[in-house]
Design a protein around this motif. Sequence first.
Motif, PDB file in Angstrom:
ATOM      1  N   ASP A 162       0.850  -1.182   0.000  1.00 28.85           N
ATOM      2  CA  ASP A 162       0.000   0.000   0.000  1.00 28.85           C
ATOM      3  C   ASP A 162       0.886   1.233   0.000  1.00 28.85           C
ATOM      4  O   ASP A 162       1.650   1.473   0.935  1.00 28.85           O
ATOM      5  N   ILE A 163       0.811   2.022  -1.068  1.00 23.09           N
ATOM      6  CA  ILE A 163       1.700   3.179  -1.205  1.00 23.09           C
ATOM      7  C   ILE A 163       1.480   4.197  -0.096  1.00 23.09           C
ATOM      8  O   ILE A 163       2.397   4.955   0.261  1.00 23.09           O
TER       9      ILE A 163
ATOM     10  N   GLY B  53       6.837   2.957   3.913  1.00 23.04           N
ATOM     11  CA  GLY B  53       7.847   3.933   4.296  1.00 23.04           C
ATOM     12  C   GLY B  53       8.967   4.033   3.285  1.00 23.04           C
ATOM     13  O   GLY B  53       9.089   3.206   2.371  1.00 23.04           O
ATOM     14  N   PRO B  54       9.852   5.028   3.424  1.00 21.30           N
ATOM     15  CA  PRO B  54      10.970   5.205   2.475  1.00 21.30           C
ATOM     16  C   PRO B  54      11.977   4.066   2.510  1.00 21.30           C
ATOM     17  O   PRO B  54      12.685   3.822   1.540  1.00 21.30           O
ATOM     18  N   GLY B  55      12.066   3.359   3.657  1.00 21.46           N
ATOM     19  CA  GLY B  55      13.004   2.253   3.746  1.00 21.46           C
ATOM     20  C   GLY B  55      12.720   1.135   2.760  1.00 21.46           C
ATOM     21  O   GLY B  55      13.612   0.344   2.429  1.00 21.46           O
TER      22      GLY B  55
END
Length: 321
Positions: free
Chosen positions: A128-129, A133-135
């Motif tokens: 789910d966009i 998270g960025p990780g």
Amino acid sequence: MTTNPSFFITTNQIIIICFNTALLHPTKKEIPFFFQAMKRFQRYGVCLDPAKKYNVLDKIGGHFLDHAIELTKKGKKFTIVLDNIDWEVRAHDMREEHQNVSEHAVASTLVFDRVPSDHLPDNGPQEDIKTTGPGFFLLSDDELSEIAYRYRVYAGRIIAKAIPKLSFLADLLPKHIPHQYSEEMKVKSEVFTLPVLMKNEKKYADCVNVMDTYEDWVHEIHTKASGNVGINIPPRPSGRPAIHAPSRPDQPSSHALPVPDPADPLCGVKVPCIGDQLTRVRFAGAKDLRAGAHTCKDRLDHLYPFRCAAWHTKRSFLKVV
């Protein structure tokens, strides 16, 4: 005084030079005489007859297609990689009715996958966009360490090759960097050049025509690989399949997973199309124009998904480096 024999040319060489100069660059008025001359020279073995030349090219292309069919019989999947070609034909004497001409074409190849992907999920987004998270997108410490190691190996190969005094270092470097697909990468790549299509990617009408041609090739390969002769041989049930609803402007239906149609002879076949950003946008929009067609072939359902290749970005990066 000695004479260099390289200064002399034979009569046959003079004939060939005149032929190349006068006949290979005919004007519009000279084209009929050009074909007559080619037929006459063909009798003497100087060149091929125009019709014979295209027959030879068709036979060569048919040989490549037969090999692609054999690989498809073994269960291997292929991808279509394409890009646009643009060039300009400059007029020698420019006039009002005789200007420079911009030509456009589409070059494409069939590339068979060496790493199978049938085990990967294809039923929608895996994350789910909104909650990712960025990780999830950034490289981990282990991945960064592995990249640094590979850079050292590449740099060592360049140094050992460029500096003769350090050539002994080549024996200390690994011949192949180990990775999870080492065995698959030992297999020869299977790449087949497809005919160049004289179409302009900037025009949606030409893009639709190119995709129709790809659909024909995909049908021909798969129908012959499965033992069927012809296209769309299995009988269709009575009635027309439901027409897909038009896509939203922000999400073309070309990016949605095609709905399987039991009446489709190639149900479940999906051939990815790889190109630059222009190709991805134009082909996605062209396929969206066919969203209301009645058959899977007319809807171009077998051409999915459309993906970007970063070769232009890599080339720009190498220019800077």
